[in-house]
Motif scaffolding. Sequence first.
Motif, PDB file in Angstrom:
ATOM      1  N   GLU A  88      -6.153   7.664  -1.284  1.00 21.56           N
ATOM      2  CA  GLU A  88      -6.748   7.023  -2.465  1.00 21.56           C
ATOM      3  C   GLU A  88      -6.225   7.702  -3.723  1.00 21.56           C
ATOM      4  O   GLU A  88      -6.020   8.926  -3.749  1.00 21.56           O
ATOM      5  CB  GLU A  88      -8.278   7.124  -2.418  1.00 21.56           C
ATOM      6  CG  GLU A  88      -8.904   6.258  -1.341  1.00 21.56           C
ATOM      7  CD  GLU A  88     -10.423   6.284  -1.370  1.00 21.56           C
ATOM      8  OE1 GLU A  88     -11.030   5.309  -0.908  1.00 21.56           O
ATOM      9  OE2 GLU A  88     -10.995   7.271  -1.870  1.00 21.56           O
ATOM     10  N   ALA A  89      -5.991   6.882  -4.756  1.00 22.47           N
ATOM     11  CA  ALA A  89      -5.531   7.419  -6.031  1.00 22.47           C
ATOM     12  C   ALA A  89      -6.627   8.303  -6.638  1.00 22.47           C
ATOM     13  O   ALA A  89      -7.822   8.060  -6.417  1.00 22.47           O
ATOM     14  CB  ALA A  89      -5.180   6.280  -6.983  1.00 22.47           C
ATOM     15  N   PRO A  90      -6.247   9.339  -7.407  1.00 16.71           N
ATOM     16  CA  PRO A  90      -7.245  10.233  -8.012  1.00 16.71           C
ATOM     17  C   PRO A  90      -8.268   9.487  -8.879  1.00 16.71           C
ATOM     18  O   PRO A  90      -9.425   9.881  -8.964  1.00 16.71           O
ATOM     19  CB  PRO A  90      -6.400  11.198  -8.853  1.00 16.71           C
ATOM     20  CG  PRO A  90      -5.050  11.172  -8.205  1.00 16.71           C
ATOM     21  CD  PRO A  90      -4.867   9.777  -7.704  1.00 16.71           C
ATOM     22  N   ASP A  91      -7.821   8.397  -9.555  1.00 16.58           N
ATOM     23  CA  ASP A  91      -8.727   7.639 -10.438  1.00 16.58           C
ATOM     24  C   ASP A  91      -9.277   6.404  -9.737  1.00 16.58           C
ATOM     25  O   ASP A  91      -9.670   5.434 -10.398  1.00 16.58           O
ATOM     26  CB  ASP A  91      -7.989   7.225 -11.718  1.00 16.58           C
ATOM     27  CG  ASP A  91      -6.770   6.370 -11.412  1.00 16.58           C
ATOM     28  OD1 ASP A  91      -6.263   5.699 -12.325  1.00 16.58           O
ATOM     29  OD2 ASP A  91      -6.324   6.361 -10.245  1.00 16.58           O
ATOM     30  N   LYS A  92      -9.316   6.412  -8.412  1.00 15.91           N
ATOM     31  CA  LYS A  92      -9.793   5.251  -7.641  1.00 15.91           C
ATOM     32  C   LYS A  92     -11.228   4.903  -8.017  1.00 15.91           C
ATOM     33  O   LYS A  92     -12.110   5.752  -8.053  1.00 15.91           O
ATOM     34  CB  LYS A  92      -9.716   5.576  -6.147  1.00 15.91           C
ATOM     35  CG  LYS A  92     -10.399   4.582  -5.215  1.00 15.91           C
ATOM     36  CD  LYS A  92      -9.580   3.339  -5.043  1.00 15.91           C
ATOM     37  CE  LYS A  92     -10.071   2.507  -3.860  1.00 15.91           C
ATOM     38  NZ  LYS A  92     -11.430   2.027  -3.945  1.00 15.91           N
ATOM     39  N   LYS A  93     -11.439   3.626  -8.349  1.00  8.77           N
ATOM     40  CA  LYS A  93     -12.775   3.109  -8.644  1.00  8.77           C
ATOM     41  C   LYS A  93     -13.139   2.059  -7.607  1.00  8.77           C
ATOM     42  O   LYS A  93     -12.284   1.595  -6.854  1.00  8.77           O
ATOM     43  CB  LYS A  93     -12.805   2.483 -10.045  1.00  8.77           C
ATOM     44  CG  LYS A  93     -12.472   3.429 -11.178  1.00  8.77           C
ATOM     45  CD  LYS A  93     -12.552   2.683 -12.516  1.00  8.77           C
ATOM     46  CE  LYS A  93     -12.219   3.593 -13.701  1.00  8.77           C
ATOM     47  NZ  LYS A  93     -10.808   4.054 -13.664  1.00  8.77           N
ATOM     48  N   SER A  94     -14.389   1.675  -7.576  1.00 10.14           N
ATOM     49  CA  SER A  94     -14.802   0.606  -6.678  1.00 10.14           C
ATOM     50  C   SER A  94     -14.244  -0.718  -7.183  1.00 10.14           C
ATOM     51  O   SER A  94     -13.859  -0.853  -8.352  1.00 10.14           O
ATOM     52  CB  SER A  94     -16.328   0.538  -6.600  1.00 10.14           C
ATOM     53  OG  SER A  94     -16.858   0.094  -7.844  1.00 10.14           O
ATOM     54  N   VAL A  95     -14.220  -1.708  -6.318  1.00 14.05           N
ATOM     55  CA  VAL A  95     -13.719  -3.030  -6.701  1.00 14.05           C
ATOM     56  C   VAL A  95     -14.581  -3.612  -7.819  1.00 14.05           C
ATOM     57  O   VAL A  95     -14.065  -4.233  -8.755  1.00 14.05           O
ATOM     58  CB  VAL A  95     -13.711  -3.967  -5.472  1.00 14.05           C
ATOM     59  CG1 VAL A  95     -13.317  -5.388  -5.882  1.00 14.05           C
ATOM     60  CG2 VAL A  95     -12.768  -3.442  -4.409  1.00 14.05           C
ATOM     61  N   TYR A 149       7.097  -4.635  -9.748  1.00 13.52           N
ATOM     62  CA  TYR A 149       6.241  -5.725 -10.214  1.00 13.52           C
ATOM     63  C   TYR A 149       5.021  -5.258 -11.006  1.00 13.52           C
ATOM     64  O   TYR A 149       4.247  -6.086 -11.479  1.00 13.52           O
ATOM     65  CB  TYR A 149       5.766  -6.557  -9.016  1.00 13.52           C
ATOM     66  CG  TYR A 149       6.893  -6.958  -8.108  1.00 13.52           C
ATOM     67  CD1 TYR A 149       7.913  -7.793  -8.552  1.00 13.52           C
ATOM     68  CD2 TYR A 149       6.953  -6.489  -6.783  1.00 13.52           C
ATOM     69  CE1 TYR A 149       8.959  -8.158  -7.711  1.00 13.52           C
ATOM     70  CE2 TYR A 149       8.000  -6.842  -5.948  1.00 13.52           C
ATOM     71  CZ  TYR A 149       9.002  -7.674  -6.416  1.00 13.52           C
ATOM     72  OH  TYR A 149      10.035  -8.029  -5.585  1.00 13.52           O
ATOM     73  N   GLY A 150       4.803  -3.956 -11.121  1.00 12.24           N
ATOM     74  CA  GLY A 150       3.700  -3.448 -11.937  1.00 12.24           C
ATOM     75  C   GLY A 150       2.343  -3.493 -11.273  1.00 12.24           C
ATOM     76  O   GLY A 150       1.327  -3.273 -11.929  1.00 12.24           O
ATOM     77  N   ILE A 151       2.267  -3.786  -9.996  1.00  8.33           N
ATOM     78  CA  ILE A 151       0.976  -3.778  -9.276  1.00  8.33           C
ATOM     79  C   ILE A 151       0.806  -2.390  -8.653  1.00  8.33           C
ATOM     80  O   ILE A 151       1.619  -1.958  -7.854  1.00  8.33           O
ATOM     81  CB  ILE A 151       0.910  -4.894  -8.218  1.00  8.33           C
ATOM     82  CG1 ILE A 151       2.102  -4.822  -7.276  1.00  8.33           C
ATOM     83  CG2 ILE A 151       0.827  -6.259  -8.863  1.00  8.33           C
ATOM     84  CD1 ILE A 151       2.034  -5.792  -6.109  1.00  8.33           C
ATOM     85  N   ARG A 152      -0.271  -1.711  -9.008  1.00  7.46           N
ATOM     86  CA  ARG A 152      -0.445  -0.322  -8.593  1.00  7.46           C
ATOM     87  C   ARG A 152      -1.422  -0.222  -7.431  1.00  7.46           C
ATOM     88  O   ARG A 152      -2.534  -0.767  -7.493  1.00  7.46           O
ATOM     89  CB  ARG A 152      -0.950   0.515  -9.770  1.00  7.46           C
ATOM     90  CG  ARG A 152      -1.060   2.016  -9.458  1.00  7.46           C
ATOM     91  CD  ARG A 152      -1.382   2.799 -10.715  1.00  7.46           C
ATOM     92  NE  ARG A 152      -2.752   2.616 -11.136  1.00  7.46           N
ATOM     93  CZ  ARG A 152      -3.747   3.472 -10.858  1.00  7.46           C
ATOM     94  NH1 ARG A 152      -3.504   4.557 -10.141  1.00  7.46           N
ATOM     95  NH2 ARG A 152      -4.961   3.250 -11.297  1.00  7.46           N
ATOM     96  N   ALA A 153      -1.009   0.477  -6.371  1.00  8.46           N
ATOM     97  CA  ALA A 153      -1.892   0.706  -5.230  1.00  8.46           C
ATOM     98  C   ALA A 153      -2.894   1.804  -5.578  1.00  8.46           C
ATOM     99  O   ALA A 153      -2.524   2.848  -6.110  1.00  8.46           O
ATOM    100  CB  ALA A 153      -1.082   1.100  -3.998  1.00  8.46           C
ATOM    101  N   VAL A 154      -4.161   1.569  -5.285  1.00  8.05           N
ATOM    102  CA  VAL A 154      -5.206   2.573  -5.536  1.00  8.05           C
ATOM    103  C   VAL A 154      -5.841   3.072  -4.245  1.00  8.05           C
ATOM    104  O   VAL A 154      -6.618   4.023  -4.263  1.00  8.05           O
ATOM    105  CB  VAL A 154      -6.286   2.005  -6.474  1.00  8.05           C
ATOM    106  CG1 VAL A 154      -5.702   1.715  -7.850  1.00  8.05           C
ATOM    107  CG2 VAL A 154      -6.922   0.754  -5.888  1.00  8.05           C
ATOM    108  N   VAL A 183      -4.282  -2.358   1.888  1.00 13.07           N
ATOM    109  CA  VAL A 183      -3.792  -1.727   0.668  1.00 13.07           C
ATOM    110  C   VAL A 183      -4.457  -2.411  -0.526  1.00 13.07           C
ATOM    111  O   VAL A 183      -4.273  -3.614  -0.742  1.00 13.07           O
ATOM    112  CB  VAL A 183      -2.257  -1.847   0.541  1.00 13.07           C
ATOM    113  CG1 VAL A 183      -1.763  -1.039  -0.656  1.00 13.07           C
ATOM    114  CG2 VAL A 183      -1.572  -1.379   1.821  1.00 13.07           C
ATOM    115  N   ASP A 184      -5.255  -1.645  -1.292  1.00 14.32           N
ATOM    116  CA  ASP A 184      -5.925  -2.185  -2.477  1.00 14.32           C
ATOM    117  C   ASP A 184      -5.000  -2.030  -3.690  1.00 14.32           C
ATOM    118  O   ASP A 184      -4.522  -0.919  -3.963  1.00 14.32           O
ATOM    119  CB  ASP A 184      -7.249  -1.443  -2.731  1.00 14.32           C
ATOM    120  CG  ASP A 184      -8.275  -1.747  -1.650  1.00 14.32           C
ATOM    121  OD1 ASP A 184      -8.090  -2.737  -0.939  1.00 14.32           O
ATOM    122  OD2 ASP A 184      -9.255  -0.991  -1.522  1.00 14.32           O
TER     123      ASP A 184
END
Length: 514
Positions: free
Chosen positions: A43-50, A115-120, A171-172
């Motif tokens: 998970e990314a360090p700044d991962k937030k809920s959906v 494409y600028g879509i970042r995985a979190v 993958v979110d």
Amino acid sequence: MEKTMKKFRAAALNCDLHNKREKQLSHTRPELQPKDPKEWMWEAPDKKSVYQMRKLAEKEYHAVEVIAHGKHGDYITHKSLPKNAEPVKEAVVRVKRDTTVADVKRWADLMEQKYGIRAVGIYLHMDEGHWATLKEGQTEDMYRRTDGKEWKRLNEFGEWEYWKPNYHAHVDFDWFDHKKGRCISLGKKVMSDMENDLALILAMERGTPKVISGVQALDTWGYKEKMEKERLAEKYARGKEKIQEQENAITALDGEISTKQQKLSDQDIEYRRTNIKVKALSKMLENLTVSKNDILEEIQELEQEVKEGRSNSDEIRQQIQQLNRELEEVDKKMKDKREKLDLASEQLEWMLDKKADAQRQYDDLQRAIRRDLPTLEGRVIRDFQAMGWRIAAQETKSVLEKIDEHSRALSSRPMAKYQFDEEAGLVFYGNILGEMAIRGEEITLVAGALYLGYIDQAMQFAQSHGGGGSNPDSGWGRRPDEDDEAFKLRCFGMARMMMRRPGIGQHQSRGRGR
């Protein structure tokens, strides 16, 4: 080479419960999932809920100024994020058994660069799958495990079932352009290119449209439901085709099962509707409560202004009167919604009881069928045991006549007694009386398995118990013009040949050559 694929969908608000394995699932085997979370989750360090990510997207989308054309000229306005917008998407990616989180992250990082879509968040699921029998073209080695974990088991039909895993990753992705305040839009060509990159990075074959639109393209619950339906349908079909004596009983229960299935389905639909109604009414009451508190707060502020003499008291009193009227209206609405919520809650509770009762009745029917099948198999084996001894008696009579004939023919020749003993032994050798005395139980078990349609199990049993005779061909089964007794006789004859030990033919030929 194994095939990969990816399927994007809007991320559900509660997807973290499934992805992080915080919710217990019936179609998973937890012992197959790595113990260390680092091996299957990133998970990314700044991962937030959906939910938080969507709220942020709504705020940033609304902040963008839009020029609108009105009757009196252009003006600046702000728009709300459409309800069908997908600022957070989840990719379900098919992977191999040895795929790692790092492998999937390499693909995710490439998607961000291009494409600028970042995985979190990345979550490997190695514990999902289902038990099923082998289909045409499949072998045991395709599912054999070397880690000591269970990979095959016997089902209630005496057939081997194999664990068929569904290795995949979730993958979110943050699918929102935070600079422009808009959701990212990617065309079909980009989606196809993503598939190519995925196959290259995971060292797998690119999935075809047929595969993508097939079973694996379903979501978790859809895939589980489809596999379970196929498994139950296959077992039901096998039981109906292979067990002739049970067909009437199953057919009699079939209509009742269908009725109860429909009843369960109807009750489930009604339950969902009522549940939605309860949630909607609860939300309405919550909103009305907020409105009421806002009005009370505003009245309190106005009364304070009058008390301190900061405003025109007559004007303030009129505002307070208007607010009190609004407050009365809110109270009426709250009372109405509470009454409707109480009624809907009672209906929901009543329906839960009815649904549980219908499910119990349906389960009782299924248990009755499963309880009768083993009894039927035992009856078939007993029928073959009786048949074996009946045939043995008939053949023994014929053998005794041959021995008497040999005795008369050899009585006038030298060494008659020696030759009589050897040739009489050869006449008895391989006779069904001897076979039934020595291997009767094994022969009848193989015959019963052939009759019930367990061809592979019959061959495995015969080979593992010393048999070396011929085996049935691939088209083994009851012929269209063959009655039940004739088919049983053919099954018994084949079982005798399958259970004969290797070398019988050589032994007989050597004896005759002396």
